[in-house]
Motif scaffolding. Sequence first.
Motif, PDB file in Angstrom:
ATOM      1  N   LYS A 121       1.360  -1.276   0.168  1.00 17.16           N
ATOM      2  CA  LYS A 121       0.197   0.301  -0.288  1.00 17.16           C
ATOM      3  C   LYS A 121       0.961   1.026  -0.386  1.00 17.16           C
ATOM      4  CE  LYS A 121      -3.884  -1.852   1.929  1.00 17.16           C
ATOM      5  NZ  LYS A 121      -5.073  -2.296   3.132  1.00 17.16           N
ATOM      6  N   ALA A 122       1.409   1.190   1.070  1.00 17.17           N
ATOM      7  CA  ALA A 122       2.756   2.340   1.009  1.00 17.17           C
ATOM      8  C   ALA A 122       3.475   2.405  -0.574  1.00 17.17           C
ATOM      9  CB  ALA A 122       3.905   2.318   2.112  1.00 17.17           C
ATOM     10  N   ALA A 123       3.666   1.333  -1.118  1.00 17.09           N
ATOM     11  CA  ALA A 123       4.751   1.385  -2.372  1.00 17.09           C
ATOM     12  C   ALA A 123       3.583   2.097  -3.540  1.00 17.09           C
ATOM     13  CB  ALA A 123       5.072   0.082  -2.581  1.00 17.09           C
ATOM     14  N   GLN A 124       2.252   1.531  -3.523  1.00 16.18           N
ATOM     15  CA  GLN A 124       1.054   2.239  -4.561  1.00 16.18           C
ATOM     16  C   GLN A 124       0.975   3.884  -4.592  1.00 16.18           C
ATOM     17  OE1 GLN A 124      -2.764   0.722  -3.740  1.00 16.18           O
ATOM     18  NE2 GLN A 124      -2.827   0.463  -5.959  1.00 16.18           N
ATOM     19  N   LEU A 125       1.264   4.296  -2.799  1.00 12.66           N
ATOM     20  CA  LEU A 125       1.123   5.068  -2.266  1.00 12.66           C
ATOM     21  C   LEU A 125       1.880   6.310  -2.943  1.00 12.66           C
ATOM     22  CD1 LEU A 125      -0.517   5.343   1.011  1.00 12.66           C
ATOM     23  CD2 LEU A 125      -1.157   5.613  -1.032  1.00 12.66           C
ATOM     24  N   VAL A 126       3.256   5.997  -3.535  1.00 11.96           N
ATOM     25  CA  VAL A 126       4.888   6.701  -3.537  1.00 11.96           C
ATOM     26  C   VAL A 126       4.683   6.057  -5.262  1.00 11.96           C
ATOM     27  CG1 VAL A 126       5.244   7.056  -1.762  1.00 11.96           C
ATOM     28  CG2 VAL A 126       6.715   5.012  -3.362  1.00 11.96           C
ATOM     29  N   GLY A 127       3.704   6.011  -6.066  1.00 14.87           N
ATOM     30  CA  GLY A 127       3.709   5.996  -7.349  1.00 14.87           C
ATOM     31  C   GLY A 127       4.151   4.330  -8.051  1.00 14.87           C
ATOM     32  N   VAL A 128       4.589   3.154  -7.303  1.00 14.63           N
ATOM     33  CA  VAL A 128       4.510   1.915  -7.755  1.00 14.63           C
ATOM     34  C   VAL A 128       3.184   1.579  -8.452  1.00 14.63           C
ATOM     35  CG1 VAL A 128       6.113  -0.157  -7.336  1.00 14.63           C
ATOM     36  CG2 VAL A 128       6.827   1.452  -6.503  1.00 14.63           C
ATOM     37  N   ASP A 129       3.410   0.901  -9.469  1.00 10.02           N
ATOM     38  CA  ASP A 129       2.582  -0.163  -9.891  1.00 10.02           C
ATOM     39  C   ASP A 129       2.279  -1.212  -9.546  1.00 10.02           C
ATOM     40  OD1 ASP A 129       0.741  -1.001 -11.700  1.00 10.02           O
ATOM     41  OD2 ASP A 129       1.360   0.187 -13.465  1.00 10.02           O
ATOM     42  N   LEU A 130       1.911  -1.757  -8.821  1.00  5.32           N
ATOM     43  CA  LEU A 130       1.521  -2.694  -8.786  1.00  5.32           C
ATOM     44  C   LEU A 130       1.275  -4.516  -9.226  1.00  5.32           C
ATOM     45  CD1 LEU A 130      -0.302  -2.557  -4.896  1.00  5.32           C
ATOM     46  CD2 LEU A 130       2.085  -2.322  -5.576  1.00  5.32           C
ATOM     47  N   THR A 131       0.548  -3.845 -10.164  1.00  4.01           N
ATOM     48  CA  THR A 131       0.394  -4.732 -11.420  1.00  4.01           C
ATOM     49  C   THR A 131       1.073  -5.352 -12.447  1.00  4.01           C
ATOM     50  OG1 THR A 131      -1.788  -4.277 -11.571  1.00  4.01           O
ATOM     51  CG2 THR A 131      -1.383  -5.388 -13.138  1.00  4.01           C
TER      52      THR A 131
END
Length: 300
Positions: free
Chosen positions: A185-195
């Motif tokens: 979740k934190a990674a996604q908040l800083v712009g990491v595309d999880l998919t």
Amino acid sequence: MTLDVVFLFLQQGVASGLVIGSVYALLALAIVVIFKTSEVPNFSQGEMVMAAGYIALYLLVFRSMPLWIVMPATILVAYAGAALFRRLVLNQVARANGSPVNLVIATLGLSYVLRGFVRQTGFGDTPRSFPPVVEPQSIMIGQAAVTTLDLVILATAVVVMVAFFWMFKYTKIGRAMRAVGMNPKAAQLVGVDLTRIHMIVWGLSGGISAIAALLISPKVLMTADMGSIVTLGFAAAIVGGFTSLPGAVVGGFLIGIIENLVGLFISSRAIVLAPFVAIMLVLVIRPQGLFGGRVEIKKV
């Protein structure tokens, strides 16, 4: 048993164990990297190895393609297939908001699909031999006998592992993978595309599985059930620590050496038991594995 024989067995067991252990280490690495980023154990890893081996066999033997084309082609197909499975199947299963067990069941489903497909094509109906990739010559290291193929297997596996760890630590993709593993979740908040990261992780796992298949296929009789070798990859991951990438590598080499020493000092029949005894001892003495972190209890 004299002291000279003991030293001979020790040298041979360690030398042979390092060779086969390098393949176990690659398998453990492929398993752990998926688990670290998605907390999903991939139970289709063995069939991914098996399928990649048969792809290489088909291109090399039945299509008469040169080895320098077969190897990258097999790795690319395995990479793309694993990444697409993550994108088209596991993403849809995850969006259904069902139990996380459904993701595990999906990987089991992939293992049955791959095994069934190989059998239906006719390639897996009889045992087959993979052509040697190098001219087999015996080499003495101390009192241990190895072959040129053994040295190629060990050297290739070590180069792949070093390249993987360099990528994981120093590249942008590697840092994103680590961030997703620590806190999605934190990674996604800083712009990491999880998919995208999940697809890359699965692709890398598939590519590493293909390399393991290319290394081990010349040394074994190929069948549709050869994916059972992944059991030893899981054993290596458990011994090293299921959340530790360096632990997966160390666990792979340990399992390979233990397996060979047991075969030499005790009995060849005891080889199949050795990894499971090692697992039981580790689980009793250090449940998180040799390199695993502290055991955390999550509240639900």
